[in-house]
Motif scaffolding. Structure first.
Motif, PDB file in Angstrom:
ATOM      1  N   ILE A  47       0.865  -1.172   0.000  1.00 55.25           N
ATOM      2  CA  ILE A  47       0.000   0.000   0.000  1.00 55.25           C
ATOM      3  C   ILE A  47       0.903   1.223   0.000  1.00 55.25           C
ATOM      4  CG2 ILE A  47      -1.725   1.286   1.312  1.00 55.25           C
ATOM      5  CD1 ILE A  47      -2.791  -1.446   2.222  1.00 55.25           C
ATOM      6  N   ILE A  48       1.843   1.252   0.922  1.00 56.44           N
ATOM      7  CA  ILE A  48       2.861   2.304   0.992  1.00 56.44           C
ATOM      8  C   ILE A  48       4.206   1.593   1.094  1.00 56.44           C
ATOM      9  CG2 ILE A  48       3.783   4.229   2.358  1.00 56.44           C
ATOM     10  CD1 ILE A  48       0.998   4.827   1.230  1.00 56.44           C
ATOM     11  N   ASP A  49       5.137   1.940   0.242  1.00 59.31           N
ATOM     12  CA  ASP A  49       6.464   1.331   0.356  1.00 59.31           C
ATOM     13  C   ASP A  49       7.348   2.271   1.159  1.00 59.31           C
ATOM     14  OD1 ASP A  49       8.697  -0.192   0.211  1.00 59.31           O
ATOM     15  OD2 ASP A  49       8.809  -0.238  -1.965  1.00 59.31           O
ATOM     16  N   ARG A 129       3.045  14.599  -1.498  1.00 60.88           N
ATOM     17  CA  ARG A 129       1.680  14.122  -1.745  1.00 60.88           C
ATOM     18  C   ARG A 129       1.681  12.619  -2.027  1.00 60.88           C
ATOM     19  NH1 ARG A 129      -1.858  17.906  -1.755  1.00 60.88           N
ATOM     20  NH2 ARG A 129      -3.460  16.872  -2.988  1.00 60.88           N
ATOM     21  N   LEU A 130       0.566  11.992  -1.722  1.00 62.72           N
ATOM     22  CA  LEU A 130       0.383  10.590  -2.088  1.00 62.72           C
ATOM     23  C   LEU A 130       0.444  10.469  -3.602  1.00 62.72           C
ATOM     24  CD1 LEU A 130      -2.615   9.833   0.251  1.00 62.72           C
ATOM     25  CD2 LEU A 130      -0.478   8.564   0.282  1.00 62.72           C
ATOM     26  N   THR A 131       1.105   9.441  -4.096  1.00 67.43           N
ATOM     27  CA  THR A 131       1.126   9.200  -5.535  1.00 67.43           C
ATOM     28  C   THR A 131      -0.231   8.630  -5.948  1.00 67.43           C
ATOM     29  OG1 THR A 131       1.914   6.929  -5.346  1.00 67.43           O
ATOM     30  CG2 THR A 131       3.606   8.671  -5.452  1.00 67.43           C
ATOM     31  N   ASP A 132      -0.500   8.637  -7.244  1.00 65.28           N
ATOM     32  CA  ASP A 132      -1.749   8.049  -7.741  1.00 65.28           C
ATOM     33  C   ASP A 132      -1.831   6.568  -7.372  1.00 65.28           C
ATOM     34  OD1 ASP A 132      -2.508  10.484  -8.800  1.00 65.28           O
ATOM     35  OD2 ASP A 132      -1.848   9.991 -10.847  1.00 65.28           O
ATOM     36  N   ALA A 133      -0.708   5.847  -7.464  1.00 63.12           N
ATOM     37  CA  ALA A 133      -0.697   4.419  -7.128  1.00 63.12           C
ATOM     38  C   ALA A 133      -0.972   4.209  -5.634  1.00 63.12           C
ATOM     39  CB  ALA A 133       0.641   3.796  -7.515  1.00 63.12           C
ATOM     40  N   GLU A 134      -0.367   5.033  -4.778  1.00 70.55           N
ATOM     41  CA  GLU A 134      -0.607   4.921  -3.337  1.00 70.55           C
ATOM     42  C   GLU A 134      -2.061   5.229  -3.009  1.00 70.55           C
ATOM     43  OE1 GLU A 134       3.824   6.166  -1.694  1.00 70.55           O
ATOM     44  OE2 GLU A 134       2.326   7.722  -2.057  1.00 70.55           O
ATOM     45  N   ARG A 135      -2.592   6.275  -3.633  1.00 69.42           N
ATOM     46  CA  ARG A 135      -3.988   6.650  -3.392  1.00 69.42           C
ATOM     47  C   ARG A 135      -4.933   5.517  -3.820  1.00 69.42           C
ATOM     48  NH1 ARG A 135      -6.229  10.989  -1.802  1.00 69.42           N
ATOM     49  NH2 ARG A 135      -4.334  12.184  -1.978  1.00 69.42           N
ATOM     50  N   ALA A 136      -4.660   4.921  -4.991  1.00 76.90           N
ATOM     51  CA  ALA A 136      -5.500   3.814  -5.473  1.00 76.90           C
ATOM     52  C   ALA A 136      -5.398   2.613  -4.531  1.00 76.90           C
ATOM     53  CB  ALA A 136      -5.095   3.423  -6.886  1.00 76.90           C
ATOM     54  N   ALA A 137      -4.185   2.314  -4.048  1.00 76.28           N
ATOM     55  CA  ALA A 137      -4.006   1.194  -3.115  1.00 76.28           C
ATOM     56  C   ALA A 137      -4.736   1.465  -1.805  1.00 76.28           C
ATOM     57  CB  ALA A 137      -2.519   0.949  -2.860  1.00 76.28           C
TER      58      ALA A 137
END
Length: 151
Positions: A47-49, A129-137
């Motif tokens: 979810i978050i690396d 900011r949260l990346t798009d991938a992090e936000r989607a996860a």
């Protein structure tokens, strides 16, 4: 749970509870170890690396815990349920409920908690900011925030 989590009163100490929540959060949200596989042989999706060397740090901006019952020493692992209670621009709130071990009847809710995490760029040491991938996860695990019994 470890024997050292128990204090002189015979229950899980409040500082030990913070460590238990941290360990659950790391297992639940950080990227997998190299070569780690799920039960079906797949690679766990982070979810978050926030692992060392990933370029991202997650910094705790705040925590709130509400203890509902004392947790005695138990040999079976506690059931820590986690979800994302809020998505911000550069932060997330992780919600938790700490329950008695799975299969224990009746199930007992010991603790409710929330942790506000800020994403920080490891190179600049500044929030990002949260990346798009992090936000989607994160959105896959987004539910209402934990509800405390005391405002």
């Amino acid at each position: 749970m470890r024997w050292s989590d128990i204090d002189a009163y015979g229950h899980v100490n409040n500082s030990a509870m913070l460590r238990l929540l941290e360990e659950a959060r790391i297992v639940g949200f950080w990227g997998p170890d190299p070569g780690e596989r799920t039960a079906d042989g797949g690679v766990p999706e982070p979810i978050i690396d926030g692992r060392p060397g990933s370029g991202t740090m997650t910094v705790i901006a705040g925590q709130r815990l509400e203890y509902l019952a004392s947790i005695p020493y138990l040999r079976q692992p506690l059931d820590i349920q986690m979800w994302i209670g809020r998505l911000g621009g550069a932060s997330i709130d992780v919600s938790y409920e700490v329950w008695s071990p799975v299969g224990q009847e009746p199930a007992e809710l010991y603790t409710r908690a929330t942790t506000a995490l800020v994403m920080v760029d490891a190179a600049t040491n500044r929030p990002r900011r949260l990346t798009d991938a992090e936000r989607a996860a994160c959105e896959r695990y987004l539910e209402d925030p934990v509800q405390f019994s005391r405002p």
